[in-house]
Design a protein around this motif. Structure first.
Motif, short mmCIF file in Angstrom:
data_model
loop_
_atom_site.label_atom_id
_atom_site.label_comp_id
_atom_site.label_asym_id
_atom_site.label_seq_id
_atom_site.Cartn_x
_atom_site.Cartn_y
_atom_site.Cartn_z
N ASP A 150 0.86 -1.16 0.06
CA ASP A 150 0.10 0.19 0.02
C ASP A 150 0.87 1.23 -0.17
O ASP A 150 1.69 1.17 -0.71
N ASP A 151 0.56 2.16 0.80
CA ASP A 151 1.49 3.39 0.87
C ASP A 151 2.98 3.31 1.21
O ASP A 151 3.25 2.39 2.20
N ILE A 152 3.65 4.02 0.79
CA ILE A 152 5.21 4.24 1.05
C ILE A 152 5.36 5.34 1.78
O ILE A 152 4.85 6.62 1.70
N GLU A 153 5.58 5.27 3.13
CA GLU A 153 5.89 6.60 4.11
C GLU A 153 6.87 7.55 3.61
O GLU A 153 7.66 7.29 2.71
N TYR A 154 6.63 8.75 3.92
CA TYR A 154 7.11 9.96 3.35
C TYR A 154 8.70 9.90 3.62
O TYR A 154 9.42 10.05 2.52
N ALA A 155 9.08 9.43 4.85
CA ALA A 155 10.54 9.44 5.24
C ALA A 155 11.37 8.47 4.33
O ALA A 155 12.41 8.63 3.78
N VAL A 156 10.55 7.44 3.84
CA VAL A 156 11.24 6.33 3.13
C VAL A 156 11.19 7.01 1.63
O VAL A 156 12.37 6.75 0.98
N GLY A 157 10.39 7.46 1.24
CA GLY A 157 10.57 8.30 -0.05
C GLY A 157 11.60 9.14 -0.36
O GLY A 157 12.29 9.38 -1.04
N LEU A 158 11.65 10.00 0.88
CA LEU A 158 12.68 11.05 0.81
C LEU A 158 14.10 10.34 0.71
O LEU A 158 14.99 10.78 0.23
N ALA A 159 14.41 9.59 1.59
CA ALA A 159 15.48 8.55 1.74
C ALA A 159 15.98 8.00 0.45
O ALA A 159 17.11 8.12 -0.01
N ALA A 160 14.90 7.49 -0.18
CA ALA A 160 15.05 6.78 -1.49
C ALA A 160 15.55 7.89 -2.50
O ALA A 160 16.63 7.56 -3.23
N HIS B 8 12.18 -4.15 6.17
CA HIS B 8 13.05 -4.71 5.03
C HIS B 8 12.73 -3.93 3.72
O HIS B 8 13.59 -3.90 2.78
N ARG B 9 11.35 -3.87 3.56
CA ARG B 9 11.14 -3.45 2.16
C ARG B 9 11.58 -1.71 2.17
O ARG B 9 11.94 -1.31 0.82
N SER B 10 11.62 -1.07 3.27
CA SER B 10 12.35 0.30 3.24
C SER B 10 13.74 0.42 2.57
O SER B 10 14.03 1.12 1.85
N PHE B 11 14.45 -0.53 3.26
CA PHE B 11 15.80 -0.48 2.82
C PHE B 11 15.69 -1.13 1.52
O PHE B 11 16.81 -0.82 0.47
N ASN B 12 15.02 -2.14 1.15
CA ASN B 12 15.12 -2.53 -0.30
C ASN B 12 14.80 -1.35 -1.49
O ASN B 12 15.40 -1.36 -2.49
N LEU B 13 13.81 -0.63 -0.98
CA LEU B 13 13.48 0.33 -2.03
C LEU B 13 14.72 1.57 -1.91
O LEU B 13 15.15 2.02 -2.92
N ILE B 14 15.47 1.87 -0.72
CA ILE B 14 16.40 2.93 -0.67
C ILE B 14 17.49 2.40 -1.31
O ILE B 14 18.18 2.88 -2.26
N GLU B 15 18.00 1.09 -1.13
CA GLU B 15 18.99 0.42 -1.77
C GLU B 15 18.97 0.33 -3.38
O GLU B 15 19.66 0.63 -4.06
N GLY B 16 17.64 0.08 -3.81
CA GLY B 16 17.09 -0.21 -5.08
C GLY B 16 17.38 1.28 -5.76
O GLY B 16 17.70 1.35 -7.06
N ALA B 17 16.82 2.22 -5.26
CA ALA B 17 16.95 3.77 -5.81
C ALA B 17 18.54 3.87 -5.81
O ALA B 17 18.61 4.83 -6.88
N GLY B 18 19.15 3.54 -5.09
CA GLY B 18 20.69 3.97 -5.24
C GLY B 18 21.18 3.25 -6.24
O GLY B 18 22.06 3.80 -7.30
N ASP B 19 20.86 1.87 -6.48
CA ASP B 19 21.34 1.31 -7.80
C ASP B 19 21.07 1.60 -8.97
O ASP B 19 21.90 1.74 -10.02
N LEU B 20 19.82 1.81 -9.07
CA LEU B 20 19.12 2.52 -10.27
C LEU B 20 19.61 4.01 -10.75
O LEU B 20 20.01 4.39 -11.88
#
Length: 625
Positions: free
Chosen positions: A386-396, A433-445
């Motif tokens: 569902d929703d991705i929290e604001y802080a997670v999106g900013l970090a990604a 775990h998903r927040s770190f997956n997203l953040i690290e994936g954004a870095g890779d991309l």
């Protein structure tokens, strides 16, 4: 939306649009006529019906037509539609109680006096009920709210006083005019002659008792709201009912009381033709488009789309319900920021091929524009999210910029969810775990796009309003498709104006696009806007739930073909501005939902106890008097 928030939103299924006042009045007179036929035994059935309209329907009509002007005179907010519906409901309560009392009187030796006792209790009860509604809607003090609330009971009491001949117990004199106005027992059914002034005094006392009990109940239930949120639960109830019943903006007034200021990025990806005409615009304010209907930012995607010069694509941002706008007026601030960002875009002719990276459940697709701008979208399909929290999106987004990018538009594809089922509702919160997956994936991309070669960019677009309505899960923007072409690679972005998707639908649409149009599987993404205009009367209304999924697939395939054929050279660029708006605030949504659900659960039990005790007290009073 969490399960707690869903429980609260699901209450909307019990509320319906208030009918026009004249419909309620007409129905109340019909019901009164039928009740008169059953209650009175005159020589003619039409006379019975007329007596029902007069003695039962007249107080209802008086309450329907007089409550609103009296309440407005006291600075209240009751509308004619609401007051008429309330009067009708009170009439039905009185008739139902009298019907039960009549059956009991026939089956026992209690007699007609018992029916009149129940009538007095019923009139007192509807006064208390009306008082609760007036307090909730108009926020007047108890003495002021009692004035419009008493109209229906007072009118019925006056009719009983005049037509029962109770005046003969009080005053024996008077001329013809006095008798015509205040003592007309000769014109009344014989059953009413059993009523005495003592019965009417008892009605006044019972009304006061019921009103005090109801007021005490409200104050008890309202106490947790005031202690934790500093607002009244009656304000929330008034606004919620007003929005669902009549589409009013009263709920926004309540949200403004609990809102907090926030600074949010507003990112724009603009794509224009070489002659300067904008062909498409992706706009991403980092706001959640909620809470429901057109309240707050519920209709944010449409408002954003109406201001773009080109075909607008407003995908869902990485933000949850804590970042709902408190009023629709706040949307103007975001629109202004989007216009500033569009004006600051530095266009470039080149772009990268699209790239997809996978980290755990997080799958990100991205495409670079110029030297360091980029568009990214993340999905957790086929898993549920569902929703991705604001802080997670900013970090990604920050991680992507650290990898070598500049302005990044990071969208939440929001395209696979199982509603409110199960323990894991799919929220992407900090530390998960998903927040770190997203953040690290954004870095890779970000690293991959920063190092990628560029080539001239082509873009084609297409859209269809579609035949579906918000009740079927599709908002006014319908379905929109953008197809980019860079260095021989075509990428398809599909945006559906809805709130998430049924499990498996995203993958089915991707498969269909791959099979029908030859897109590479990694070069297709399906997104939703997360518009909450589809959630006015249903907390779960995902794309694919109420509509034919095969029909949606056909629409997407047709639009993808049109967009591919529409390709032409374009220039593109990304820019970001910041806007200061008022949002619900950290944890306020969950606190609000938790309080509302707790009050409903505990209030129902407390209410049952209060009703039982009140009935016992009423029975004791009738026994002693």
């Amino acid at each position: 939306m969490t399960e707690t928030q869903g429980d609260l939103a699901a209450l909307s299924r019990f509320i319906f649009r208030a009918p026009n006042w004249y419909v309620s009045v007409g129905f109340s007179l019909l019901v009164a006529a039928l009740a008169g036929i059953g209650a009175f035994d005159a020589s003619y059935i039409l006379e019975d019906a007329w007596q029902g309209v007069f003695y039962i329907g007249l107080p209802t009509v008086a309450a329907s037509l007089l409550t609103t002007p009296v309440d407005r005179w006291l600075d209240g907010q009751l509308t004619y539609n609401r007051s008429s519906l309330l009067a009708l409901c009170c009439e039905l309560i009185v008739i139902a109680l009298l019907a039960v009392a009549s059956v009991i009187a026939v089956l026992t030796s209690l007699g007609q006096n018992f029916v009149f006792d129940v009538l007095i209790a019923a009139l007192a009860l509807i006064f208390a009920l009306r008082l609760l509604v007036v307090l909730a809607v108009s926020r007047n003090s108890l003495p002021l709210a009692a004035i419009p609330a008493s109209i229906q009971t007072a009118t019925a009491g006056l009719l009983l006083f005049v037509y029962s001949g109770a005046m003969r117990y009080v005053y024996q004199g008077g001329g013809p005019l006095f008798t015509a106005l205040l003592s007309r027992p000769q014109s009344a059914p014989s059953r009413l002659l059993l009523i005495t002034p003592d019965d009417l005094l008892l009605l006044v006392g019972m009304s006061a008792l019921y009103a005090l009990v109801a007021y005490g109940f409200v104050r008890t239930v309202d106490r947790p709201w005031r202690q934790s949120l500093g607002v009244s639960g009656l304000d929330f109830l008034r606004g919620f009912i007003g929005h669902i019943a009549e589409g009013s903006r009263e709920l926004e007034d309540f949200f403004e009381q609990i809102g907090e200021d926030a600074i949010v990025p507003v990112t724009v990806l603009s794509l224009r033709r070489p002659d300067g005409d904008e062909k498409a615009r992706f706009v991403l304010p980092m706001i959640h488009p909620g809470p429901m209907g057109e309240i707050g930012g519920g209709n944010l995607p449409q408002r954003i789309a109406e201001t773009a010069d080109g075909l607008a694509f407003p995908p869902h941002a990485t933000a949850g319900h804590d970042f709902n706008l408190v009023t629709e007026r706040e949307v103007d601030t975001l629109v202004d920021a989007a216009e500033r960002a569009a004006a600051n875009v530095e266009y470039t002719r080149d772009a990268t091929r699209s790239t997809r990276v996978q980290r755990g459940d997080a799958s990100l697709i991205g495409q670079g524009f110029g030297d360091d701008d980029a568009f990214m979208a993340v999905t957790f399909a086929p898993a549920f999210a569902d929703d991705i929290e604001y802080a997670v999106g900013l970090a990604a987004a920050a991680e992507a910029r650290c990898a070598g990018l500049g302005d990044v538009l990071l969208a939440d594809a929001h395209n696979s969810n199982n509603g409110l089922q199960g323990e894991d509702l799919g929220h992407v919160v900090p530390g998960s775990h998903r927040s770190f997956n997203l953040i690290e994936g954004a870095g890779d991309l970000g690293e991959a796009l920063a190092d990628a070669d560029t080539a001239p960019l082509e873009l084609g677009t297409a859209w269809d309003r579609t035949v579906w309505t918000p009740t079927e899960g599709i908002g006014p923007l319908g379905v929109r498709v953008a197809v980019t072409a860079v260095d021989g690679q075509r990428t398809c972005y599909v945006l559906v104006d809805g709130n998430n998707m049924e499990p498996g639908l995203r993958d089915a649409l991707v498969d269909a696009l791959v099979d029908a149009h030859g897109f590479a599987r990694d070069a297709v993404e399906i997104m939703t806007t997360d518009t909450h205009i589809v959630n006015t009367v249903k907390s779960e209304n995902q794309v694919g739930d109420a509509l034919d999924q095969d029909a949606l697939r056909d629409v997407v395939l047709d639009l993808a073909g049109d967009a591919a054929a529409d390709r032409e050279p374009v220039e593109a660029g990304v820019a970001t501005e910041h806007a200061e708006v008022t949002v619900f605030g950290n944890d306020r949504t969950e606190t609000l939902a938790s309080h509302a659900n707790a009050v409903i659960a505990l209030g129902s039990v407390l209410g049952a106890v209060v009703v039982a005790v009140t009935v016992l007290i009423s029975a004791l009073i009738f026994f002693l008097t």
